[in-house]
Enzyme design. Sequence first.
Site, PDB file in Angstrom:
ATOM      1  N   CYS A 117       0.859  -1.175   0.000  1.00  0.00           N
ATOM      2  CA  CYS A 117       0.000   0.000   0.000  1.00  0.00           C
ATOM      3  C   CYS A 117       0.896   1.227   0.000  1.00  0.00           C
ATOM      4  O   CYS A 117       2.089   1.142   0.271  1.00  0.00           O
ATOM      5  CB  CYS A 117      -0.895   0.034   1.242  1.00  0.00           C
ATOM      6  SG  CYS A 117      -2.045  -1.350   1.359  1.00  0.00           S
ATOM      7  N   GLY A 143      -0.355   0.059  -5.191  1.00  0.00           N
ATOM      8  CA  GLY A 143      -1.698  -0.458  -4.985  1.00  0.00           C
ATOM      9  C   GLY A 143      -2.656   0.076  -6.022  1.00  0.00           C
ATOM     10  O   GLY A 143      -2.705   1.282  -6.251  1.00  0.00           O
ATOM     11  N   ASN A 217       0.208   1.350   5.952  1.00  0.00           N
ATOM     12  CA  ASN A 217       0.976   0.468   5.073  1.00  0.00           C
ATOM     13  C   ASN A 217       1.691  -0.534   5.961  1.00  0.00           C
ATOM     14  O   ASN A 217       2.501  -0.160   6.805  1.00  0.00           O
ATOM     15  CB  ASN A 217       1.992   1.277   4.255  1.00  0.00           C
ATOM     16  CG  ASN A 217       2.898   0.394   3.423  1.00  0.00           C
ATOM     17  OD1 ASN A 217       2.552  -0.736   3.087  1.00  0.00           O
ATOM     18  ND2 ASN A 217       4.074   0.899   3.081  1.00  0.00           N
ATOM     19  N   GLY A 218       1.379  -1.811   5.771  1.00  0.00           N
ATOM     20  CA  GLY A 218       2.002  -2.848   6.581  1.00  0.00           C
ATOM     21  C   GLY A 218       1.022  -3.962   6.881  1.00  0.00           C
ATOM     22  O   GLY A 218      -0.032  -4.080   6.255  1.00  0.00           O
ATOM     23  N   CYS A 353      12.519  -3.805   4.832  1.00  0.00           N
ATOM     24  CA  CYS A 353      12.212  -4.835   3.837  1.00  0.00           C
ATOM     25  C   CYS A 353      13.114  -4.691   2.613  1.00  0.00           C
ATOM     26  O   CYS A 353      13.042  -3.696   1.882  1.00  0.00           O
ATOM     27  CB  CYS A 353      10.749  -4.729   3.416  1.00  0.00           C
ATOM     28  SG  CYS A 353      10.283  -5.853   2.081  1.00  0.00           S
ATOM     29  N   CYS A 499       5.843 -13.548   3.323  1.00  0.00           N
ATOM     30  CA  CYS A 499       6.038 -12.310   4.078  1.00  0.00           C
ATOM     31  C   CYS A 499       4.810 -12.061   4.933  1.00  0.00           C
ATOM     32  O   CYS A 499       3.680 -12.236   4.472  1.00  0.00           O
ATOM     33  CB  CYS A 499       6.267 -11.138   3.134  1.00  0.00           C
ATOM     34  SG  CYS A 499       6.451  -9.547   3.989  1.00  0.00           S
ATOM     35  N   CYS A 550      15.487  -6.790   6.462  1.00  0.00           N
ATOM     36  CA  CYS A 550      14.756  -8.047   6.614  1.00  0.00           C
ATOM     37  C   CYS A 550      14.835  -8.837   5.316  1.00  0.00           C
ATOM     38  O   CYS A 550      14.428  -8.346   4.257  1.00  0.00           O
ATOM     39  CB  CYS A 550      13.294  -7.776   6.964  1.00  0.00           C
ATOM     40  SG  CYS A 550      12.281  -9.279   7.063  1.00  0.00           S
ATOM     41  N   CYS A 553      12.038 -13.646   3.713  1.00  0.00           N
ATOM     42  CA  CYS A 553      11.449 -14.404   2.603  1.00  0.00           C
ATOM     43  C   CYS A 553      12.501 -15.259   1.904  1.00  0.00           C
ATOM     44  O   CYS A 553      12.161 -16.220   1.202  1.00  0.00           O
ATOM     45  CB  CYS A 553      10.771 -13.466   1.609  1.00  0.00           C
ATOM     46  SG  CYS A 553      11.813 -12.123   1.009  1.00  0.00           S
TER      47      CYS A 553
END
Length: 606
Positions: A117, A143, A217-218, A353, A499, A550, A553
């Site tokens: 988002c 988005g 967002n998240g 991320c 994720c 991070c 994934c």
Amino acid sequence: MAAVQMSGLQAAQSCAVERCNLATEKARCRLARAPCSLSSSSSSSLSRGGWLSGARLIKSESSTRLCSPVAAAASLGDVEGDEASSMEWLSPTTSNPMEEWLRKGDEREGDAWREECGVVAIFGDPEASRLCYLSLHALQHRGQEGAGIVTANEHTLHAVTGMGLVSEVFDESKLKKLPGSSAIGHVRYATAGASVLKNVQPFVAGYRFGSLAVAHNGNLVNYSELRAKLEEVGSIFNTSSDTEVILHLIAISKKRPFMARLIDACEQLEGAYSLVFLSEDKVVAVRDPHGFRPLVMGRKSNGAYVFASETCALDLIEAEYVREVQPGEMVVIDKNEGYSSSCLMTKVQRKACIFEHIYFALPNSVVFGRSVYDSRYAYGRILAETAPVPCDVVIAVPDSGVVAALGYAKQAGVPFQQGLIRSHYVGRTFIEPSQKIRDFGVKLKLAPVAHVLKGKRVVVIDDSIVRGTTSIKIVRLLKEAGATEVHMRIASPPITGSCYYGVDTPSKEELISYRLNVEDTRKVLGADSLAFLPLERLRGMLGDEAPTFCDACFSGAYAVPPRDLTKFKEETLKPVQIVDEGFEGKIEATPEETNAAEEEAAAAVA
């Protein structure tokens, strides 16, 4: 009770199905916009604590569109007698270990990780709604399912939300209904909660101390747990979005004043959240302690503050980049008290991320303090070093593979050319001719350039492989266009885990790299060779900052354990009887609410 005034309905191009089962709902999302077949009106009142989003059971004139289950079934490819032709692409090799699973997964929409988002906040500009609109345009890649803007004008919050692209939801008449010098906006792709209008943000709530809007967002990994606890004490939820629990937590908090309630709510959240809030007199930006998702701050020449998910939004509205909102930080811009910043919680290791740099962000953005363009260029060069192959031309899967392909071509000393041309005018379509036109969906989006490919050994760069279904079709398109060899190079490590921090990803069982090694994946794709970006080289490129990113994934090292492994399912909710096609209106604070807020502020000063 806050007065709620609705001024007409957003002509959002979506169809709503009453009391539909999950299969029909999924089919609905694939349909082209159905013509309106039923109009209805309803009227009721909004009780205090009711949450205002896209779905309304309040004073409104609603228009409900019904979709035919027959058309829905057709959109899913249930055409009797065409099974053989529809599955023809599934066997690029004589022995395909993924064939049974791919047969089940071919009808899923797309093969890429979905953008999460995008959020925007503007404070102190008389053209706040228009600046917000332009900023959302810049973030449209994050988005495409829905968009919304809320503005604050005196003691009133004005909101317009709808399904579709920003340009489809808003026009001049809609923006005129959004007065005020402060605004927040949101573009959405569903990560928690179904793709329906009632989940379109920003969410607006009226409660005893006034009105509040939020955009998020998240993804909260403890959403189901929080929601269950809130429902036990009587909270009523209008959406299936995890964002709504934040409003409930603020409303029930016993802390004073408002900022203390906000901190109290955020301390109960686990997972990823970059949030922007709008009240009658302030804008607040908050980022989770790990900083999973990006959020930046900028200033315009007139002094207005801007917050956005990416710097590309600042560039479009000519706002100067100031800095990132730091992990765990809360930035408040108040009409009376000006700018302030505070740390929400105990500092922990940042876990930004890495996929923002691989896929999600635009190349012209600066995310987590690094140029996205530079990162992707470096990924391509690393691939050329670690997985060289004799070739005649380097091409990219547009658009996210282009910059990495440029880096590969430069390092390998091989020309880069556009071997695949992407159509920017393709929306969803259900007019697939029983898949007798092989690879129909991919051909709509990507067209091979035979002059570039014919008789050539081709290296094709893509950002990632998720399920592998699209990659199979791309390899075949290239070979059918005349490529003698197709060598796939992937500008990320193999994706082996889901994720849980704001990206819509399949379960790990659906990930081709979780189920197969590289060589078996190559056989499934039908490529002459296949190589991924080595995880150790990715971390090496990040240098000392590697531990602050991070990469769960790829590695499975989740910074926040994903307790809600099966994200809250829409089908577990009680069906909503009426879903309006948009929300336009305003929420005004009553005199009692205004007095309560003033008394609270005075008490806090004392």
